[in-house]
Scaffold this motif. Structure first.
Motif, PDB file in Angstrom:
ATOM      1  N   GLN A  42       0.813  -1.217   0.000  1.00 28.42           N
ATOM      2  CA  GLN A  42       0.000   0.000   0.000  1.00 28.42           C
ATOM      3  C   GLN A  42       0.847   1.268   0.000  1.00 28.42           C
ATOM      4  N   GLY A  43       2.185   1.127   0.012  1.00 26.70           N
ATOM      5  CA  GLY A  43       3.043   2.293   0.082  1.00 26.70           C
ATOM      6  C   GLY A  43       3.096   3.062  -1.228  1.00 26.70           C
ATOM      7  N   GLU A  44       3.628   4.286  -1.148  1.00 32.19           N
ATOM      8  CA  GLU A  44       3.771   5.095  -2.366  1.00 32.19           C
ATOM      9  C   GLU A  44       4.997   4.664  -3.178  1.00 32.19           C
ATOM     10  N   ILE A  45       5.907   3.958  -2.541  1.00 31.23           N
ATOM     11  CA  ILE A  45       7.117   3.468  -3.205  1.00 31.23           C
ATOM     12  C   ILE A  45       7.188   1.957  -3.016  1.00 31.23           C
ATOM     13  N   ALA A  46       7.564   1.236  -4.073  1.00 27.33           N
ATOM     14  CA  ALA A  46       7.799  -0.207  -3.966  1.00 27.33           C
ATOM     15  C   ALA A  46       9.176  -0.534  -4.517  1.00 27.33           C
TER      16      ALA A  46
END
Length: 431
Positions: A42-46
């Motif tokens: 669910q993060g903005e960065i993967a």
């Protein structure tokens, strides 16, 4: 999409896991919240830390990248980065094939990721990790790379030459982790028994493990990925004499037929292998040996495979994994051999080998019934506590299920009587 959250997904082996943990610590020092291996990122960065060992592992890594790329295309992800073995080897091809990825990094330059985000490497975090394992155990990577050039293996093409970490750096990391509550250490390296050769031409694995065992608070040390050629026999004395070095050795043998071993460029013979196994069991009574074997290597005949079956029947490995040969681009075998064993024959041989080993493993498990052994508790699941003896490494080996009659603490050791076994796992009760 959660702002300032980074989802890190680790594919492949525990050596990759250590790299992810190092990167997570740097991210957190820069104000990010890190989540590891989330089922629903669910993060903005993967960040995907990829594996490039065999075809199935490569496919798994690519599928994960594509899954996250689709999320980015839908606006559910701001930035997607890829690192690790697959992108170390196929960076140019991946950039063309998956343009949704913001940047590809290799196995060793992943810290550049922070700079590219406008952040900085935090020197006080160098060498420190955010542990993703349960708090009581950790993996210790003592070297990178490999100087062996087995015909089938792409790892030296990916990671380069063997490079040992300085001993004092490793010991300091162990001391720091002990201070954080870690009790059990899984020592890992592509070829653990080669440690130190690149420093002064000598094998120093026995010295390193002995010094590690002397650190107060180290309860268990378990050794992974030894190599049979030029095995340092002094390591066996350390395993036997140090009570906190587990009587467990992970040594990949791959095959036993001299013809296959020669084609594999293993630099070891059947006679060498049998003598080494005899010596290991003689010098460390009660040791559990884990090995890995390969079926379907180019030129493997029915007679070669039968020889392998006979060997496994005779050696009676306590732990064993196996896989079918997969041709890897750029390796000696890909360039010089025809992948001439049909896939259905590979699969049949693999199934037959693992069926034999399952019977042997069940017999080993039955022989443990009635014994009282120290068990470390890893977690609680339903009405059972799940633990391991010194003869089991996390993730890959049998576990001990203990009914949750009494309250046990995760990370603590208990004396447990083994009361039964079922398939690969044991049952026990606290004494």
């Amino acid at each position: 999409m959660k702002k300032n959250q980074v989802d890190i997904i680790t594919m492949g082996c525990s050596k990759n896991l250590v790299d992810s943990e190092l990167l997570m610590k740097q991210f957190e020092a820069n104000g990010y919240n890190c989540v590891h291996d989330s089922a629903k990122p669910q993060g903005e960065i993967a960040v995907v830390n990829t594996c490039g060992f065999i075809e199935s592992a490569k496919e798994e890594s690519i599928n994960m990248i594509l899954e996250l790329a689709a999320r980015k295309s839908k606006g559910q992800l701001s930035k997607l980065f890829v690192m690790g073995c697959l992108s170390q080897r196929y960076k140019d091809e991946l950039e063309k094939a998956i343009p949704e990825v913001d940047k590809f990094y290799g196995k060793f330059n992943y810290k550049q990721l922070l700079t590219d985000l406008g952040k900085a490497d935090v020197p006080t975090c160098d060498g420190r990790r955010h542990l993703t394992t349960p708090h009581h155990y950790a993996y210790i990577k003592i070297a990178e790379g490999c100087d062996r050039h087995c015909a089938y293996c792409a790892i030296p093409l990916i990671t380069g030459a063997h490079h040992s970490r300085p001993k004092e750096e490793i010991l300091n990391e162990v001391r720091e982790l002990v201070g954080q509550g870690v009790k059990e250490f899984q020592v890992i390296e592509q070829e653990l028994t080669y440690y130190g050769v690149d420093i002064d031409g000598k094998r120093h694995i026995a010295d390193l493990i002995s010094d590690m065992a002397d650190i107060k608070g180290v309860k268990w040390i378990r050794l992974h990925y030894a190599y049979p050629n030029q095995f340092p026999l002094e390591l066996l004395d350390v395993i036997r004499e140090k009570p906190n070095v587990c009587r467990y050795l992970d040594i990949a043998l791959q095959h036993i037929s001299d013809a296959v071993l020669e084609r594999m460029h293993r630099h070891v013979t059947k006679a060498d292998t049998l003598e080494l196994l005899r010596t290991i069991r003689e010098r460390v009574p009660g040791i559990f040996i884990r090995t890995t074997l390969m079926v379907g290597f180019p030129g493997e005949t029915d007679a070669d495979f039968q020889e392998l079956l006979d060997f496994v029947r005779q050696a009676r490995f306590e732990r064993m994994g196996a896989f079918a040969y997969s041709e890897e681009e750029g390796t000696y075998s890909a360039q010089h051999y025809s992948d001439d064993v049909p896939e259905e024959v590979k699969q049949r041989r693999l199934d037959q080998l693992m069926a034999l080993q399952q019977r042997i493993s069940e017999e080993h498990a039955e022989s443990m019934v009635g014994q009282v052994l120290p068990v470390i508790i890893d977690r609680k699941e339903g009405s059972y506590y799940i633990g391991r003896t010194e003869y089991s490494s996390p993730e890959v080996d049998p576990e001990v299920l203990i009914p949750a009659v009494d309250k046990l603490r995760v990370g603590n050791f208990y004396q447990v009587r083994i009361t039964g076994n079922e398939e690969f796992d044991l049952y026990g009760e606290r004494v």
